[in-house]
Design a protein around this motif. Structure first.
Motif, short mmCIF file in Angstrom:
data_model
loop_
_atom_site.label_atom_id
_atom_site.label_comp_id
_atom_site.label_asym_id
_atom_site.label_seq_id
_atom_site.Cartn_x
_atom_site.Cartn_y
_atom_site.Cartn_z
N ILE A 5 6.96 7.83 2.99
CA ILE A 5 6.21 8.99 2.50
C ILE A 5 6.20 10.08 3.58
O ILE A 5 5.99 9.77 4.75
CB ILE A 5 4.76 8.59 2.18
N ASP A 6 6.38 11.33 3.17
CA ASP A 6 6.49 12.33 4.23
C ASP A 6 5.15 12.75 4.83
O ASP A 6 5.09 13.61 5.69
CB ASP A 6 7.34 13.53 3.80
N CYS B 83 -6.93 5.79 1.43
CA CYS B 83 -7.58 6.64 0.44
C CYS B 83 -7.83 8.03 1.02
O CYS B 83 -8.19 8.15 2.19
CB CYS B 83 -8.91 6.02 0.03
N ALA B 84 -7.69 9.04 0.17
CA ALA B 84 -7.81 10.42 0.63
C ALA B 84 -9.11 10.70 1.40
O ALA B 84 -9.08 11.34 2.43
CB ALA B 84 -7.64 11.37 -0.55
N PRO B 85 -10.27 10.21 0.92
CA PRO B 85 -11.49 10.55 1.65
C PRO B 85 -11.61 9.84 3.00
O PRO B 85 -12.42 10.23 3.82
CB PRO B 85 -12.61 10.07 0.71
N CYS B 86 -10.83 8.81 3.20
CA CYS B 86 -11.06 7.96 4.38
C CYS B 86 -9.97 7.99 5.44
O CYS B 86 -10.07 7.28 6.43
CB CYS B 86 -11.32 6.52 3.97
N VAL B 87 -8.91 8.74 5.24
CA VAL B 87 -7.94 8.82 6.33
C VAL B 87 -7.86 10.27 6.79
O VAL B 87 -7.95 11.19 6.00
CB VAL B 87 -6.53 8.34 5.95
N VAL B 88 -7.69 10.42 8.08
CA VAL B 88 -7.53 11.77 8.60
C VAL B 88 -6.23 11.84 9.39
O VAL B 88 -5.85 10.88 10.05
CB VAL B 88 -8.71 12.17 9.52
N PRO B 89 -5.55 12.98 9.30
CA PRO B 89 -4.34 13.12 10.10
C PRO B 89 -4.70 13.32 11.57
O PRO B 89 -5.79 13.77 11.88
CB PRO B 89 -3.67 14.36 9.51
N VAL B 90 -3.78 12.96 12.45
CA VAL B 90 -4.03 13.12 13.88
C VAL B 90 -3.14 14.24 14.42
O VAL B 90 -2.08 14.51 13.85
CB VAL B 90 -3.74 11.81 14.66
N PRO B 91 -3.56 14.89 15.49
CA PRO B 91 -2.74 15.95 16.06
C PRO B 91 -1.38 15.41 16.49
O PRO B 91 -1.32 14.36 17.14
CB PRO B 91 -3.52 16.42 17.29
N SER C 181 0.86 -1.20 0.00
CA SER C 181 0.00 0.00 0.00
C SER C 181 0.89 1.24 0.00
O SER C 181 0.39 2.34 -0.05
CB SER C 181 -0.87 -0.01 1.25
N TRP C 182 2.19 1.03 0.10
CA TRP C 182 3.21 2.09 0.15
C TRP C 182 3.22 2.82 1.48
O TRP C 182 3.86 3.84 1.64
CB TRP C 182 3.07 3.07 -1.02
N GLY C 183 2.52 2.29 2.45
CA GLY C 183 2.62 2.82 3.81
C GLY C 183 3.91 2.31 4.44
O GLY C 183 4.65 1.54 3.83
N GLY D 74 -7.83 4.48 -6.95
CA GLY D 74 -7.97 5.75 -7.65
C GLY D 74 -8.19 6.91 -6.69
O GLY D 74 -8.18 8.07 -7.09
N TYR D 75 -8.37 6.59 -5.42
CA TYR D 75 -8.63 7.64 -4.43
C TYR D 75 -7.46 7.83 -3.46
O TYR D 75 -7.59 8.46 -2.43
CB TYR D 75 -9.88 7.30 -3.62
N LYS D 76 -6.33 7.21 -3.77
CA LYS D 76 -5.20 7.28 -2.84
C LYS D 76 -4.68 8.72 -2.78
O LYS D 76 -4.82 9.50 -3.73
CB LYS D 76 -4.08 6.35 -3.31
N LEU D 77 -4.07 9.04 -1.67
CA LEU D 77 -3.45 10.36 -1.53
C LEU D 77 -2.38 10.52 -2.61
O LEU D 77 -1.68 9.57 -2.93
CB LEU D 77 -2.81 10.48 -0.14
N LYS D 78 -2.27 11.72 -3.16
CA LYS D 78 -1.40 11.88 -4.33
C LYS D 78 0.07 11.57 -4.02
O LYS D 78 0.80 11.07 -4.86
CB LYS D 78 -1.57 13.27 -4.93
N GLU D 79 0.46 11.82 -2.78
CA GLU D 79 1.84 11.52 -2.40
C GLU D 79 2.16 10.03 -2.55
O GLU D 79 3.30 9.65 -2.78
CB GLU D 79 2.10 11.95 -0.95
N ILE D 80 1.11 9.20 -2.37
CA ILE D 80 1.31 7.75 -2.47
C ILE D 80 1.72 7.38 -3.90
O ILE D 80 2.62 6.57 -4.11
CB ILE D 80 0.04 6.99 -2.04
#
Lengths: 275, 396, 230
Positions: A204-205, A224-232, A35-37, A65-71
């Motif tokens: 990935i940065d 996928c971009a719509p489904c992951v959120v960054p954490v503080p 997944s490139w994670g 097709g919805y992966k974050l572009k950095e991926i």
């Protein structure tokens, strides 16, 4: 200051052993699922270590097709640098028919991930996949084996799993089934980071904290971009991530809303008039 | 990382002990506890350790602890993993799977109940799986008024039991997991006990080191690189390999010369030293064992086996695997099986699932074996039928 | 005085498992809510009050739907009071805010702790109103408590936490019984665990302070029973 973390050698040796066992058993019927994670990149790095800098089997990426572009950028970079035989699997049909997260996250995951993987496995005739899951990731994962059978419907019956003793794994071959091989099962999130640091593995940065709308945030897991959120988080370097993990007790998946239960609940709550 | 197996009768306090260790080493998932703490505060209830155990128990149930799962914690800079093995009789095969990975076992016995069937069963299993370090924790001391007398009596009985089996406990510790006595904090209720707490024992545990002089390399397979180089890949279980030296290749015993050593990654030589690739003077195959010393090669072995899935009967044929070695085999004779209740040996022609027995096994080809104390990997065998592991064992 | 305690999301199985005597009372059982397409809070409560299936009407604008007193069993009583009953007298701001934060929790934008704090705060408000009303002289008093449902959606799988919640609901029931002659406890639906979370189950719960044989009543048929207590 310099901790050597010798135990990482043990983790590494075990993973390399498992990767080689899988390869010598399945040869070109084996693929590396990535997944490139950080986890799958580390696994891919260990495949290279196991085979002296080479990756002798195809690398399979399920692209929604919805992966974050950095991926995507990272994928192209590693493909070149590590000389990978990359297979990109997409459920084109579902995408054409308008499948996306707005159709419901569960339906979207099923169509764009599970179905796409099923098709790829069938098309290329893979008998085994290297998958970078870890035991500490999720409650259900604690039950996984190093060699976990999946039947032809991709179902996993954990009650009927063959036992694994010592360095021995059971591989029962059935028509249409495939085996998920988990060389990273015994690693924890912090071990991965310590190892990435020690071995200087590219990541990935997105994992490093940046300012988003005035808040310092970082991704702890990717998708996928719509489904992951960054954490503080204030961790801007690998060292700071390691430090953060040594003190935090918040589960890694806190930032991953496509957690199946969460997705299911959100759909239900919508139906029940809560959202 | 030290891997600890927790074994013992179901109600002897395993979850409480795990809860106590995590609580006192501040390793509990804060998130969940915080929620309970908040609810207590808002609803005017008192928060106590029982909630912690309950919460943890709930989590274990959620994981359906029918098989061993791992619980991680760290203390004083050392990393630990508790292999949480369930105590139910029917899940003993999963327990075997879990315990087989452990460096040390903590055998838990409740002071108010003493030795039970599971205690015996688990102790026997520890021996079979080659666990050498056993710590006996006599739990629920609070229920027997922290009586030294009762502790000493149980200690003696357990010592006898372990001796019968052939195990030696490195420590006997009277604890109360519920109240926290002698787990992480020294007990104030048992001034008569001068030994270490459980966590101190675990911290101080020294694992045996292998004989560094003896080289043992097990071949996993031959990998042909893109450049056409044939590299013998495998695991270095003990010792070192030098380029240019000549080794014996077992089971044949022939000489092979090491022409070159390739580490998995030319950049990083600090690691992966145990997974090299060798360029050899001769063609060899998977299952060969390379060494600088003479190794034992056998075509017939006596071993203790533990049946997991199916019964093992005289005359049965299986595939035997011992690390990367593999050969067809036949159970020539069952010497005896251990009655788990009485720990008496009984004469029989079969070893049923969940039973332990001794037998003679004949192999189709010679294989390399070692004693469990020297190279454990070469003393552990599994019997395989249709790709499935149906029994595990240790060469006697 | 007759008191109806409307406990949203009270699950039959937990009441039994936790041995909540104050909730089981003299007679108890499940309710039948199979006449609805989904177990929706507003729909079930307004149907319970009116004795007819309000689903079609309510679905047009769920949280703004309200039935009139004359349509409900309260019309059979002289002095009545209904606190925060969904689809009737519910306090919109409270529920809107709770739903908003719940959404945030599932989207990972609010913590469970934040959410719980809000729920407990609102619970205390309603509890206060209820205890005040309990001292007055009504023929029938109904109060609705969303606690078990609100906490349950986020934490139904955490039994220890839910046990604490059920104890709290027991305390309220106990205090009620010191004052009221007849106490009827009802939930719109129960819950089932989805991991740590909670989904609605497809039956409700009822109990009564006296021995009655209601079996598994349809929730829309309970109006008759309440009216018979007048």
């Amino acid at each position: 200051m310099t901790k050597s973390f010798d135990y990482l050698n043990e983790l590494e040796a075990k993973s390399i052993y498992i990767i080689r066992e899988a390869y010598f058993k399945f040869r070109r019927k084996l693929a590396v699922l990535v997944s490139w994670g950080k986890d799958s990149t580390t696994m891919l790095y260990l495949v290279r270590k196991a085979f002296f800098g080479e990756v002798p089997v195809p690398v399979l990426h399920i692209d929604t097709g919805y992966k974050l572009k950095e991926i995507y950028e990272f994928r192209e970079k590693l493909k070149k640098e590590w000389n990978l035989e990359l297979i990109i699997a997409k459920n084109e049909e579902a995408i054409k028919n308008g499948m996306g997260p707005e159709k419901g996250r569960l339906a979207c995951c099923t169509a764009l991930k599970t179905e796409a993987l099923k098709k790829a496995v069938e098309e290329y005739g893979f008998k085994a996949l290297l998958v970078a899951i870890r035991r500490d990731e999720h409650a259900i994962r604690a039950k996984e084996r190093y060699f976990s059978p999946r039947d032809k419907n991709f179902k996993w019956d954990f009650l009927k799993q063959p036992p694994e003793l010592w360095e021995q794994f059971s591989v029962v071959e059935e028509e249409g089934s495939h085996v998920r091989v988990h060389p990273m099962l015994h690693w924890r999130e912090i071990d991965i980071w310590r190892y990435i640091k020690r071995e200087n593995i590219p990541v990935i940065d997105l994992y490093f904290a940046k300012e988003y709308n005035g808040k310092m945030l970082r991704y702890r897991s990717l998708g996928c971009a719509p489904c992951v959120v960054p954490v503080p988080s204030n961790a801007r370097t690998i060292d700071e991530i390691i430090e953060e993990l040594e003190t935090t007790k918040i589960p890694e998946r806190a930032g991953r809303i496509q957690d199946k239960e969460r997705v299911y609940m959100m759909e239900k709550l919508r139906a029940l008039g809560y959202m | 990382m030290l891997k600890i197996a927790m074994v013992g009768e179901v109600d002897h306090g395993k979850s409480t002990l795990i809860g106590r260790i995590l609580y006192d080493t501040k390793s509990l998932p804060e998130e969940k506890l915080k929620e309970i703490e908040l609810a207590c505060k808002e609803l005017g209830e008192e928060m106590d350790f029982a909630f912690v155990v309950d919460a943890l128990e709930e989590e274990r149930k959620e994981k359906k602890t029918i098989e061993a799962s791992h619980i991680f914690f760290s203390y004083k800079g050392k990393e630990f993993a508790i292999i949480d093995a369930p105590g139910h009789k029917e899940f003993i095969k999963n327990m075997a799977t879990g315990v087989s990975q452990a460096d040390v076992a903590v055998l838990i016995i409740a002071a108010d109940e003493g030795i039970k069937e599971q205690t015996k069963r688990h102790a026997a299993l520890l021996k079979l799986l080659g666990i050498k370090s056993v710590i006996v924790a006599v739990n629920k001391m609070d229920l027997v008024n922290y009586s030294q007398d009762i502790f000493e009596k149980i200690k003696k009985k357990v010592k006898d039991l372990l001796e019968t089996i052939g195990l030696h406990a490195i420590a006997f510790i009277p604890i109360s997991a519920y109240n926290g006595d002698n787990v992480v904090v020294s007990s104030r209720n048992m001034k008569w006990y001068n030994g270490k707490t459980l966590i101190e024992e675990l911290l101080n545990l020294e694992l045996e080191k292998k004989d560094a002089e003896k080289t043992v390399f097990c071949v996993q397979g031959i990998y042909e690189t893109n450049g056409g180089k044939k590299l013998v890949t495998g695991v270095l279980l003990s010792g070192k390999i030098k380029s240019g030296e000549t080794l014996y290749s077992f089971p044949s015993g022939k000489n092979v010369k090491v022409n070159g050593i390739f580490y998995p990654d030319e950049i990083s030589k600090i690691s992966a030293v145990s997974s090299p690739g060798l360029e050899l003077s001769e063609d060899i195959s998977r299952g060969c064992v390379l060494s600088n010393k003479e190794l034992q090669v056998k075509k017939e072995i006596i071993c203790t086996i533990f049946a997991l899935e199916e019964r093992v009967e005289e005359g049965c044929e299986f595939l035997m695997r011992c690390f990367t070695q593999e050969a067809k085999c036949r159970v020539k004779r069952i010497i005896d099986a251990l009655d788990i209740d009485t720990l008496e040996e009984k004469n029989t022609k079969e070893i049923k699932p969940c039973e332990i027995g001794k037998c003679i096994i004949e192999l189709s080809d010679k294989m390399v074996f070692s004693s469990i104390s020297e190279i454990p990997e070469l003393a552990r065998i599994v019997l395989v039928k249709n790709g499935k592991i149906i029994a595990g064992g240790v060469v006697v | 005085m007759i008191v109806i305690l409307g406990y949203d999301g009270l699950e039959y199985n937990y009441v039994v498992e936790f041995k909540c005597k104050e909730l089981m009372q003299e007679s108890f059982g499940k309710t039948d809510i199979s006449m609805f397409t989904e177990p929706r809070t507003v729909v079930i409560w307004s149907s319970f009050l009116t004795g007819r299936n309000t689903e079609k009407l309510a679905l047009k604008d769920l949280w703004n739907f309200r039935v009139k007193p004359e349509e409900t069993f309260f019309s059979k009583f002289k002095k009545w009071y209904a606190i925060d009953v969904p689809g009737f007298t519910h306090i919109s701001e409270i529920h809107a805010k709770e739903r908003e934060v719940m959404k945030k929790v599932f989207e990972g934008e609010a913590s469970v702790e934040e959410y719980d704090k809000l729920i407990f705060e609102n619970h205390k408000k309603v509890k206060e109103m209820f205890f005040e009303a309990l001292e007055k002289d009504y023929d029938i008093l109904m109060s609705y408590f969303s606690l078990a449902d609100s906490i349950g959606h986020v934490s139904f799988g955490l039994k220890i936490k839910m046990k604490l919640i059920y104890r709290e609901l027991e305390k309220i029931a106990k205090k009620t019984k010191e004052v009221a002659k007849k106490v009827f406890i009802i939930s719109d639906h129960g819950m089932k665990a989805v991991g740590r979370f909670g989904d609605h189950s497809n039956y409700g719960f009822w109990s009564f302070s006296e021995n009655v044989d209601l079996g598994t009543p349809k929730v829309i048929e309970l109006r008759k029973f309440i009216e018979s207590l007048a």
